[in-house]
Scaffold this active site. Structure first.
Site, PDB file in Angstrom:
ATOM      1  N   GLY A  21       0.771  -1.233   0.000  1.00 49.47           N
ATOM      2  CA  GLY A  21       0.000   0.000   0.000  1.00 49.47           C
ATOM      3  C   GLY A  21       0.804   1.286   0.000  1.00 49.47           C
ATOM      4  N   GLY A  23       2.770   2.243  -2.467  1.00 48.77           N
ATOM      5  CA  GLY A  23       2.836   2.776  -3.823  1.00 48.77           C
ATOM      6  C   GLY A  23       4.018   2.315  -4.636  1.00 48.77           C
ATOM      7  CE  LYS A  24       5.957  -3.882  -2.951  1.00 51.52           C
ATOM      8  NZ  LYS A  24       4.864  -3.657  -1.967  1.00 51.52           N
ATOM      9  CB  THR A  25       2.783  -1.487  -8.095  1.00 48.79           C
ATOM     10  OG1 THR A  25       3.045  -2.697  -7.392  1.00 48.79           O
ATOM     11  CG2 THR A  25       2.385  -1.826  -9.520  1.00 48.79           C
ATOM     12  CB  SER A  26       2.031   3.820  -8.353  1.00 44.29           C
ATOM     13  OG  SER A  26       0.750   3.271  -8.157  1.00 44.29           O
ATOM     14  CG  ASP A  48       1.576  -5.783  -6.003  1.00 45.06           C
ATOM     15  OD1 ASP A  48       0.893  -6.569  -5.318  1.00 45.06           O
ATOM     16  OD2 ASP A  48       1.587  -4.556  -5.810  1.00 45.06           O
ATOM     17  CB  THR A 509      -1.374  -3.262  -1.704  1.00 46.61           C
ATOM     18  OG1 THR A 509      -1.034  -2.909  -3.053  1.00 46.61           O
ATOM     19  CG2 THR A 509      -0.458  -4.376  -1.251  1.00 46.61           C
TER      20      THR A 509
END
Length: 596
Positions: A21, A23-26, A48, A509
């Protein structure tokens, strides 16, 4: 040169890691797009389970390398960690199915159902991307939205040949078993690990929110990986509310809390290059939003959409935490467990429920395996004559457990085997097993009074320790068949005795992680009793435009929780930290604000 330090002189491999949550994917998607827009050939790798990479780029991706039609130079691949783990388990179990009794197959399957198996399976999948010469020739950069933990790295560095979980006397195989399924040569893994620790080739980007808990976890990760030689690290603090709070008290409180956390960075983070990314109005979906994410501070945070009344876009008439307490107070004994990933508010929820029940005249015992200082800080002097508190020290329990196993099983092993067992005992689930004895005592205590626990073993650990694992065998050894044996798992499966509350945040997430936990518990025959959605901006009734836009984005995640269960309590994001006497605010009934 970018205004964000982590993008400057970026080496070939970039790993983004952090709690769910943050924001690592973004940020990984934005980084890959930024590099491709700069003329680089880039491969984006997502592992993810809550990945929305396909949604971001508006095209299907899947498990094969796919060119992004709207971003020249960018390709992407999504590795489904659960699918990888399932295929990995079958590769190990398939050859012995039919040769071993079904009970033994079930035992082995459960041993291979933990988080270590999932991570090792994912690492097995993307080893080629780290060590393959063809990948090096095809791409200037490979961007990963996750990173292997220190434990997995140490496992792959173990001396000698990896030990199969079927080899007698090699431990309980919480992690060593999964290693037997690795299908590449030791040299390929060694090459991949070498590249991970080469600062000219790899950069680790720690992503966190401006919150004490996530920054402390980032500090622990930084320290652990630095010991293993991964020293090329950068810190990104994402989602900072940097706009003027105006007259909105919630916005002012959020800004003050965030700036306070940033000013008190834990030591391991203080010396890292640090980038700040402001809070955006909505989720990072769509290519335009991805490109704006790493724009200059403030360029994308302005909200131009009209202010939306939070009541209009969320589930109507949410249940307040007080309503759950009303139901829980119907009994004078029982077990209440608050479960969820770290940082979602388990301790706060457990403390608020325990205090509320005690003030209603119930005898309540509150226990935690969180650090003592954390519970002390949450209670902050809030006491009641009907409330007692205990703390299980996981470090002490785990140390004693390791020493006991090494003195027994370890004494029969050679030097290589002992090294493998030592690392196996450093697995994440070892701590859960070690504190299981204390947990069992608390379960028994729930026969006489209300026991509230803010952490508990996962379904996976319970299955390992019960009928298919060692705990049940230890209990029933020498007991006659006519004796009525009741194990802790059987207590947790008793809906009249046990109430499990899954705590989550209204974000993609954390909700996905909570759904996974729900499935894990149900696999163990345990049905969660209720869910708690914590820190809801929509429930806070803010008038701040940016926060109101964020509140609107909670609706889809709240809807997903409603698809899981009918019994839900919503806790608003509060102006005052819910500690001490302010805990009573959480169970005092609905406030005069818009509700989620």
């Amino acid at each position: 040169m970018s205004s964000h330090a982590f993008l400057n002189d970026l080496p070939r491999f970039a790993f983004f890691t952090g709690k769910g949550g943050v924001g690592k994917t973004s940020i990984a998607c934005a980084t890959a797009t930024h590099l491709a827009d700069s003329g680089r050939r880039v491969l984006l790798v997502s592992t993810d389970p809550a990945s929305n990479v396909a949604q971001v780029f508006g095209q299907a991706i899947g498990s094969q390398v796919t060119r992004m039609t709207e971003v020249p130079g960018l390709s992407a691949i999504e590795i489904d960690p659960e699918a990888a783990a399932e295929a990995y388990r079958e590769k190990i179990i398939g050859p012995v199915r039919g040769l071993l009794p079904e009970a033994e197959i079930a035992n082995v399957t459960e041993q291979l159902s933990g988080s270590c198996t999932t991570e090792i399976a994912a690492f097995n999948e993307f080893t080629d991307l780290l060590a393959d010469r063809n990948v090096e020739l095809a791409y200037d950069h490979v961007v990963f939205d996750t990173a292997p933990t220190g434990h997995t790295i140490r496992l792959l560095q173990l001396p000698g040949e990896w030990t199969s979980f079927l080899d007698e006397g090699k431990g309980d195989a919480s992690c060593l078993g999964p290693l037997s399924g690795l299908d590449k040569t030791r040299g390929q893994y060694a090459q991949a690990l070498l590249r991970l620790s080469d600062p000219t080739l790899t950069r680790l980007v720690l992503v966190a929110r401006a919150q004490t808990a996530t920054l402390e976890e980032a500090a622990r990760t930084a320290e652990e990986l630095a010991v293993l030689g991964i020293t090329e690290q950068h810190l990104v603090i994402n989602g900072i509310l940097s706009e003027d709070a105006g007259s909105d008290p919630l916005a002012r409180a959020v800004i003050d809390r965030e700036q306070g956390a940033i000013s008190r960075l834990p030591d391991p983070l203080g010396n890292l290059e640090c980038s700040h990314i402001p809070l955006r109005a909505g989720g990072i979906v769509g290519l335009a939003a991805v490109r704006r994410l790493l724009a200059a501070d403030g360029a994308a945070s302005t909200v131009t959409a009209p202010l939306v009344d939070p009541v209009s876009f969320t589930q109507a008439d949410p249940q307040h935490l007080e309503a759950l307490v009303d139901e829980l107070a119907a009994q004078d004994h029982g077990l209440i467990m608050c479960m969820g990933k770290g940082g979602v508010g388990k301790t706060t929820s457990a403390a608020a429920i325990a205090l509320a029940l005690a003030k209603r005249g119930k005898r309540v015992h509150l226990s935690t395996t969180d650090p003592a200082a954390h519970l002390d800080a949450v209670l902050s002097g809030a006491v009641d004559d009907n409330l007692s508190v205990s703390r299980v020290d996981p470090e002490v329990a785990t140390r004693a457990y390791r020493e006991r196993v090494l003195a027994t099983k370890g004494a029969r092993l050679d030097e290589v085997g002992r090294a493998q067992l030592i690392e196996d005992l450093r697995s994440p689930c070892t701590e859960e097993v070690a504190v299981f004895g204390e947990f069992s005592h608390l379960v028994s205590r729930a026969q006489r009074e209300i026991v509230v626990i803010d952490t508990a073993p996962t379904g996976h650990t319970l299955l390992l320790m019960d009928a298919a694992g060692s705990y049940h065998r230890e209990i029933v050894r020498g007991v006659s068949e006519t004796t009525n044996v009741v194990t802790p798992l059987m207590r947790l499966q008793d809906r009249d005795l046990t109430r499990i509350l899954i705590v989550t945040l209204p974000d993609a997430t954390p909700v996905q992680e909570a759904v996974d936990l729900d499935a894990d518990l149900r696999r163990a025959g345990i049905t969660p009793w209720a869910w708690v959605i914590n820190q809801s901006i929509a429930a806070a009734g803010t008038t701040h435009p940016l926060l109101a836009a964020r509140a609107a984005g909670e609706a889809v995640h709240i809807d997903r929780v409603h698809a899981q269960t009918d019994r839900i309590a919503t806790i608003p994001l509060l102006v005052e930290e819910p500690t001490g006497h302010a805990l009573a605010e959480l169970t005092r009934g609905p406030r005069a604000v818009a509700s989620a």
